[in-house]
Design a protein around this motif. Structure first.
Motif, mmCIF file in Angstrom:
data_model
loop_
_atom_site.group_PDB
_atom_site.id
_atom_site.type_symbol
_atom_site.label_atom_id
_atom_site.label_comp_id
_atom_site.label_asym_id
_atom_site.label_seq_id
_atom_site.Cartn_x
_atom_site.Cartn_y
_atom_site.Cartn_z
ATOM 1 N N UNK A 153 0.836 -1.203 0.000
ATOM 2 C CA UNK A 153 0.000 0.000 0.000
ATOM 3 C C UNK A 153 0.861 1.239 0.000
ATOM 4 N N UNK A 154 0.958 1.952 1.120
ATOM 5 C CA UNK A 154 1.826 3.137 1.187
ATOM 6 C C UNK A 154 3.292 2.750 0.984
ATOM 7 N N UNK A 155 4.033 3.591 0.291
ATOM 8 C CA UNK A 155 5.460 3.351 0.076
ATOM 9 C C UNK A 155 6.212 4.672 0.148
ATOM 10 N N UNK A 156 7.527 4.580 0.246
ATOM 11 C CA UNK A 156 8.393 5.761 0.166
ATOM 12 C C UNK A 156 8.772 5.941 -1.298
ATOM 13 N N UNK A 157 8.320 7.012 -1.907
ATOM 14 C CA UNK A 157 8.589 7.232 -3.327
ATOM 15 C C UNK A 157 8.955 8.685 -3.600
ATOM 16 N N UNK A 161 14.889 9.452 0.076
ATOM 17 C CA UNK A 161 16.143 10.135 0.360
ATOM 18 C C UNK A 161 16.004 11.410 1.165
ATOM 19 N N UNK A 162 14.771 11.813 1.476
ATOM 20 C CA UNK A 162 14.553 13.060 2.214
ATOM 21 C C UNK A 162 14.375 12.752 3.708
ATOM 22 N N UNK A 163 15.472 12.566 4.374
ATOM 23 C CA UNK A 163 15.457 12.147 5.771
ATOM 24 C C UNK A 163 15.295 13.335 6.701
ATOM 25 N N UNK A 164 14.299 13.250 7.553
ATOM 26 C CA UNK A 164 14.132 14.174 8.669
ATOM 27 C C UNK A 164 14.612 13.445 9.909
ATOM 28 N N UNK A 165 15.626 13.972 10.561
ATOM 29 C CA UNK A 165 16.275 13.239 11.645
ATOM 30 C C UNK A 165 15.328 12.859 12.775
ATOM 31 N N UNK A 166 14.259 13.619 12.942
ATOM 32 C CA UNK A 166 13.328 13.321 14.027
ATOM 33 C C UNK A 166 12.080 12.590 13.563
ATOM 34 N N UNK A 167 11.662 12.849 12.327
ATOM 35 C CA UNK A 167 10.390 12.307 11.865
ATOM 36 C C UNK A 167 10.556 11.146 10.885
ATOM 37 N N UNK A 168 11.779 10.852 10.441
ATOM 38 C CA UNK A 168 12.002 9.762 9.508
ATOM 39 C C UNK A 168 11.801 10.180 8.062
ATOM 40 N N UNK A 169 11.588 9.216 7.185
ATOM 41 C CA UNK A 169 11.344 9.465 5.766
ATOM 42 C C UNK A 169 9.872 9.171 5.502
ATOM 43 N N UNK A 499 12.450 3.270 10.702
ATOM 44 C CA UNK A 499 11.647 4.439 10.314
ATOM 45 C C UNK A 499 10.313 4.434 11.065
ATOM 46 N N UNK A 500 10.340 4.295 12.395
ATOM 47 C CA UNK A 500 9.110 4.007 13.145
ATOM 48 C C UNK A 500 8.061 5.116 13.117
ATOM 49 N N UNK A 501 8.463 6.372 13.215
ATOM 50 C CA UNK A 501 7.478 7.453 13.273
ATOM 51 C C UNK A 501 6.751 7.608 11.939
ATOM 52 N N UNK A 502 7.516 7.539 10.863
ATOM 53 C CA UNK A 502 6.895 7.635 9.540
ATOM 54 C C UNK A 502 6.002 6.428 9.283
ATOM 55 N N UNK A 503 6.420 5.281 9.783
ATOM 56 C CA UNK A 503 5.615 4.074 9.588
ATOM 57 C C UNK A 503 4.254 4.212 10.244
#
Length: 525
Positions: A153-157, A161-169, A499-503
């Protein structure tokens, strides 16, 4: 064979250049310290070699245990194509919905480590001056990542590569990802069409494991991929589907039309990973639905797809999904797959004709007549295997899928009259209802796409066709309905660590809990 020692200048290409094992790569397996970046760019290897590796890992070519988890023990089984005689993990595993998280990370891991990473590198290096390589990377990304999205379903696309150190990708919802796929395909098609119109000499020939550097063939594939994705979302987003589908249908370069157009990655001299699973490990056999359809239709593709069981020279037996298996020996004598060539097939020209047939049902411009496209789809599939008697097959209005009988255990039988046993015939009927026409199209499309289980599973979820047999044993603890079948894999647990927060935000995009029973965005059935 020597392997690339990727350091310093090419550190970002670590995954790209560590596994070149084909004959074509023998002359380029040299230490990268022998070259600087300008020299690599001069013969296009800096952009081309990563794309070769991306192609080789659409289904990981040189690691059968990973390939088994990347696709075979999920989509190939869920599609109704294949079944394993092996009672993995005490017979509680994916085949009976006892989903194993450490199996189901692999589709995600291979796609991001071995495909997205390589395509991203090529795009970074080619954007300003090598627009053809950039466009090819766009197409390969879409081919890889729509498969991943159709699993989870949802994916990183778009945020890759846009990493937020606190919030993940951050993830894209499946709808956002699909819209991005269409944009990337549109841009790539426009770019490569210019190369076609200018009769430009290919710079990609030495790295193209599918079309030997033909820009025209890549445009045809991209058009067909665009149509595939348009049909995929036609039930949930009709306006967008029509817009993208008609753009593909009206493009002057056209779609895949003949078996020579098939999108198949040449992994020679490495053998197809399904050969290892089937013959070396004896972990793979024919499915019960395949036995039912192919024997019921007297379909000559039966002999191209499978070999007879141990019961006799012309006896084919398939295993039903989700059954009680106490020991491997119970079912290992059932029909193996016919040995596959060193080409991994991801899209056939036959599929393109079936896509056009369904587009015609939807009354999209330039789709032609549904019945004519349907017949071309079947005839193109027969032609792919050099099979005769297509006229008699197309005219057959009586043959139906056969009831299934398990010679080992009658509890697994699917008798005549069972609602899960299809009654669809072969010959096109212009007077039939939309539903009957769609079932006929998708049933033949399902047969023709073998052994590409990922696409077959997606089409089954979208349409409910062909009719498949539900699991006998359901180990999902109520999270997956046997009657509705498995709809997706849960989000990969590796993301819980990395990537727990983004997940957690991605899970909120789903139409329900993060289980195998929750349908995807386009899955409205």
């Amino acid at each position: 064979m020597k392997r690339w020692n990727v350091t310093a200048l090419l550190a970002v290409m670590a995954v790209v250049l560590t596994s070149a094992c084909t004959k074509r790569f023998a002359d380029i397996n040299k230490n990268p310290y022998d070259f600087d970046e300008d020299e690599l760019k001069a013969d296009y290897r800096l952009m081309g070699e990563p794309l070769s590796q991306a192609l080789l890992n659409l289904l990981i070519y040189n690691d059968p245990p990973t390939a088994q988890l990347q696709q075979n023990l999920n989509a190939d089984i869920f599609s109704g194509y294949m079944m394993s005689p092996t009672p993995f993990e005490g017979n509680i595993n994916n085949t009976n919905y006892g989903l194993l998280y450490y199996w189901n990370n692999k589709p995600w891991q291979v796609a991001y480590s071995n495909v997205m990473k390589n395509c991203d590198f090529t795009q970074m290096k080619s954007k300003d001056t090598f627009s053809d390589f950039y466009a090819l990377a766009q197409i390969i990304k879409v081919e890889a990542m729509h498969r991943v999205s159709d699993i989870y379903g949802p994916i990183i696309y778009t945020k890759y590569g846009q990493l937020n150190s606190e919030m993940g990708i951050d993830y894209d919802s499946q709808q956002t990802a699909y819209y991005a796929f269409f944009q990337d395909l549109r841009e790539a098609i426009d770019t490569l069409t210019q190369y076609v119109n200018n009769n430009a000499a290919s710079r990609f020939t030495n790295f193209d494991l599918v079309y030997h550097g033909s820009y025209r063939q890549w445009v045809k594939f991209a058009n067909t991929l665009r149509l595939r994705l348009a049909i995929r979302i036609s039930g949930v987003d009709q306006a967008k589907a029509k817009l993208e589908g008609e753009a593909a249908l009206q493009h002057p370069v056209g779609l895949l039309t003949e078996p020579g157009d098939n999108f198949a990655v040449n992994i020679s001299p490495v053998t197809h990973p399904l050969n290892i699973m089937c013959y070396t490990w004896a972990d793979l056999r024919m499915s019960a639905p395949m036995e039912s359809f192919l024997t019921g239709y007297n379909d000559l593709r039966l002999y191209a797809y499978f070999t007879p069981s141990e019961a006799g020279a012309n006896v084919f037996h398939g295993i039903r999904n989700g059954i009680k298996i106490s020991a491997k020996e119970e079912y290992s004598g059932f029909s193996p797959l016919a040995k596959l060539t060193s080409n991994i097939l991801f899209m056939t020209a036959a599929e393109a004709w079936f896509l056009k047939a369904e587009a015609a049902l939807l009354k999209w411009k330039n789709a032609g007549e549904a019945g004519e496209n349907y017949n071309r789809g079947i005839s193109t599939s027969f032609k792919q295997y050099n099979l005769p008697n297509i006229t008699a097959y197309l005219a057959d209005n009586t043959s139906k899928p056969k009831p299934y009988k398990d010679p080992q255990n009658p509890d697994n039988n699917v008798p005549a009259g069972d609602p899960h046993l299809s009654t669809i015939t072969i010959r096109w009927n212009e007077a039939a209802s939309f539903a009957e026409k769609q079932e006929r199209i998708i049933t033949q499309k399902w047969i023709a796409m073998f052994p590409e289980g990922q696409e077959a599973w997606s089409e089954f979820r979208r349409t409910g066709y062909p009719k498949l047999f539900p699991v006998v044993i359901n180990n999902s603890n109520g999270t997956i309905s046997s009657e509705k079948f498995i709809r997706r894999l849960p989000m990969p647990q590796i993301e819980e660590v990395t990537n727990p927060k983004a997940l957690e935000r991605a899970k909120a995009m789903l139409k329900g809990p993060d289980t195998g029973g929750t349908p995807l965005w386009w899955d409205i059935r």
